[in-house]
Design an enzyme around this catalytic site. Structure first.
Site, PDB file in Angstrom:
ATOM      1  N   TYR A  72       7.317   0.857  -8.172  1.00  0.00           N
ATOM      2  CA  TYR A  72       6.476  -0.334  -8.025  1.00  0.00           C
ATOM      3  C   TYR A  72       5.854  -0.729  -9.372  1.00  0.00           C
ATOM      4  O   TYR A  72       5.808  -1.902  -9.713  1.00  0.00           O
ATOM      5  CB  TYR A  72       5.384  -0.080  -6.983  1.00  0.00           C
ATOM      6  CG  TYR A  72       5.909   0.193  -5.587  1.00  0.00           C
ATOM      7  CD1 TYR A  72       6.992  -0.511  -5.081  1.00  0.00           C
ATOM      8  CD2 TYR A  72       5.319   1.149  -4.764  1.00  0.00           C
ATOM      9  CE1 TYR A  72       7.475  -0.274  -3.809  1.00  0.00           C
ATOM     10  CE2 TYR A  72       5.784   1.397  -3.486  1.00  0.00           C
ATOM     11  CZ  TYR A  72       6.870   0.684  -3.017  1.00  0.00           C
ATOM     12  OH  TYR A  72       7.346   0.923  -1.751  1.00  0.00           O
TER      13      TYR A  72
ATOM     14  N   GLU B  41       0.860  -1.185   0.000  1.00  0.00           N
ATOM     15  CA  GLU B  41       0.000   0.000   0.000  1.00  0.00           C
ATOM     16  C   GLU B  41       0.894   1.231   0.000  1.00  0.00           C
ATOM     17  O   GLU B  41       1.904   1.265   0.724  1.00  0.00           O
ATOM     18  CB  GLU B  41      -0.865  -0.013   1.256  1.00  0.00           C
ATOM     19  CG  GLU B  41      -2.237   0.549   1.013  1.00  0.00           C
ATOM     20  CD  GLU B  41      -3.160   0.185   2.162  1.00  0.00           C
ATOM     21  OE1 GLU B  41      -4.106  -0.569   1.922  1.00  0.00           O
ATOM     22  OE2 GLU B  41      -2.921   0.665   3.285  1.00  0.00           O
TER      23      GLU B  41
HETATM   24  C1  LIG Z   1      10.883   4.906  -2.640  1.00  0.00           C
HETATM   25  C2  LIG Z   1      12.376   4.832  -2.381  1.00  0.00           C
HETATM   26  C3  LIG Z   1      12.658   3.672  -1.423  1.00  0.00           C
HETATM   27  C4  LIG Z   1      13.098   4.565  -3.713  1.00  0.00           C
HETATM   28  O1  LIG Z   1      14.480   4.372  -3.420  1.00  0.00           O
HETATM   29  P1  LIG Z   1      15.606   4.657  -4.525  1.00  0.00           P
HETATM   30  O2  LIG Z   1      16.832   3.966  -4.044  1.00  0.00           O
HETATM   31  O3  LIG Z   1      15.697   6.082  -4.849  1.00  0.00           O
HETATM   32  O4  LIG Z   1      14.996   3.884  -5.773  1.00  0.00           O
HETATM   33  P2  LIG Z   1      15.747   3.544  -7.144  1.00  0.00           P
HETATM   34  O5  LIG Z   1      16.969   4.361  -7.306  1.00  0.00           O
HETATM   35  O6  LIG Z   1      15.884   2.070  -7.211  1.00  0.00           O
HETATM   36  O7  LIG Z   1      14.677   4.019  -8.177  1.00  0.00           O
HETATM   37  C5  LIG Z   1      14.278   3.230  -9.231  1.00  0.00           C
HETATM   38  C6  LIG Z   1      13.361   4.024 -10.129  1.00  0.00           C
HETATM   39  O8  LIG Z   1      12.132   4.273  -9.478  1.00  0.00           O
HETATM   40  C7  LIG Z   1      11.678   5.540  -9.838  1.00  0.00           C
HETATM   41  N1  LIG Z   1      11.812   6.412  -8.675  1.00  0.00           N
HETATM   42  C8  LIG Z   1      12.200   6.046  -7.431  1.00  0.00           C
HETATM   43  N2  LIG Z   1      12.144   7.076  -6.603  1.00  0.00           N
HETATM   44  C9  LIG Z   1      11.730   8.117  -7.328  1.00  0.00           C
HETATM   45  C10 LIG Z   1      11.504   9.475  -7.025  1.00  0.00           C
HETATM   46  N3  LIG Z   1      11.665   9.957  -5.768  1.00  0.00           N
HETATM   47  N4  LIG Z   1      11.077  10.300  -8.001  1.00  0.00           N
HETATM   48  C11 LIG Z   1      10.906   9.807  -9.248  1.00  0.00           C
HETATM   49  N5  LIG Z   1      11.109   8.533  -9.586  1.00  0.00           N
HETATM   50  C12 LIG Z   1      11.519   7.709  -8.642  1.00  0.00           C
HETATM   51  C13 LIG Z   1      12.549   5.992 -10.953  1.00  0.00           C
HETATM   52  O9  LIG Z   1      12.141   5.437 -12.160  1.00  0.00           O
HETATM   53  C14 LIG Z   1      13.845   5.398 -10.513  1.00  0.00           C
HETATM   54  O10 LIG Z   1      14.768   5.332 -11.482  1.00  0.00           O
HETATM   55  P3  LIG Z   1      15.820   6.569 -11.647  1.00  0.00           P
HETATM   56  O11 LIG Z   1      15.726   7.460 -10.430  1.00  0.00           O
HETATM   57  O12 LIG Z   1      17.123   5.892 -11.728  1.00  0.00           O
HETATM   58  O13 LIG Z   1      15.353   7.246 -12.881  1.00  0.00           O
HETATM   59  C15 LIG Z   1      12.931   6.165  -1.806  1.00  0.00           C
HETATM   60  O14 LIG Z   1      12.538   7.222  -2.660  1.00  0.00           O
HETATM   61  C16 LIG Z   1      12.445   6.454  -0.387  1.00  0.00           C
HETATM   62  O15 LIG Z   1      13.040   6.004   0.600  1.00  0.00           O
HETATM   63  N6  LIG Z   1      11.355   7.246  -0.269  1.00  0.00           N
HETATM   64  C17 LIG Z   1      10.831   7.619   1.066  1.00  0.00           C
HETATM   65  C18 LIG Z   1      10.141   6.445   1.724  1.00  0.00           C
HETATM   66  C19 LIG Z   1       8.935   5.996   0.932  1.00  0.00           C
HETATM   67  O16 LIG Z   1       8.096   6.787   0.530  1.00  0.00           O
HETATM   68  N7  LIG Z   1       8.833   4.641   0.686  1.00  0.00           N
HETATM   69  C20 LIG Z   1       7.753   4.070  -0.120  1.00  0.00           C
HETATM   70  C21 LIG Z   1       6.537   3.782   0.679  1.00  0.00           C
HETATM   71  S1  LIG Z   1       6.795   2.540   1.907  1.00  0.00           S
END
Ligand SMILES: CC(C)(COP(=O)(O)OP(=O)(O)OC[C@H]1O[C@@H](n2cnc3c(N)ncnc32)[C@H](O)[C@@H]1OP(=O)(O)O)[C@@H](O)C(=O)NCCC(=O)NCCS
Length: 158
Positions: A124, A113
């Protein structure tokens, strides 16, 4: 070739609570009320079917995923990466690790979720999770703005 330092995804446990909470506090924007408290996290860890995955760089925890499996279903409860380590593919590695672990545990239906509008939706969707439902106005932001919770689902082996 990647310019980023290598990152390993390893299994964690209750002793990692402090390190996980540091990532929780760094990564989640407090505006949206999505982060868990240490008490919520500690309360979840001993429950059956729970597993914690840690992303480590040079022994430092820079990200984590929390999953739970029950029979043929598994849920990704939390996924987070420190702000200065984001956009390096670590979130994707943790998500792939969740899918692999859930599959090994016998799950064929995966779900999670997420707040509508969270950029993680892109991550996702790219991994094959599709919208399966919504909880209307589930999250209330600090400014009073409300957001739906989107339920995403992925079927394994169909
Ligand atoms: C969600 C989260 C874990 C992603 O971690 P990350 O290490 O940046 O993810 P990745 O580098 O593997 O991203 C893969 C792809 O997903 C997409 N993506 C991930 N985060 C993104 C962002 N903040 N904005 C836009 N695209 C995003 C992009 O396509 C990205 O590829 P790119 O950035 O290389 O173009 C991180 O943003 C985070 O910790 N967010 C805060 C916590 C949260 O909201 N968690 C999810 C709900 S539990």
């Amino acid at each position: 070739m990647s310019a980023f330092a290598p990152c390993a995804v390893v299994e964690g446990g209750p002793a990692d609570l402090d390190r996980v909470m540091r990532v929780m506090e760094d990564s989640f924007d407090p505006c949206f009320g999505e982060a868990w408290t240490a008490a919520q996290f500690a309360g979840m860890m001993p429950l059956p079917g729970i597993w914690l995955s840690l992303a480590k760089q040079d022994d430092k925890v820079i990200g984590f995923g929390l999953g739970r499996s029950v029979l043929d279903e598994a849920e990704l409860l939390l996924l987070a990466v420190n702000r200065d380590s984001q956009h390096q593919g670590i979130g994707r590695s943790l998500l792939n690790h969740f899918v692999d672990t859930a599959t090994q545990r016998g799950a064929s239906k995966l779900h999670l979720e997420v707040r509508d509008g969270n950029p993680a939706l892109k991550l996702y969707n790219a991994a094959g999770f599709v919208e399966a439902g919504r909880r209307w106005k589930y999250y209330v932001g600090r400014d009073g703005q409300v957001y739906d919770a989107v339920t995403l689902e992925k079927r394994i082996g169909s």
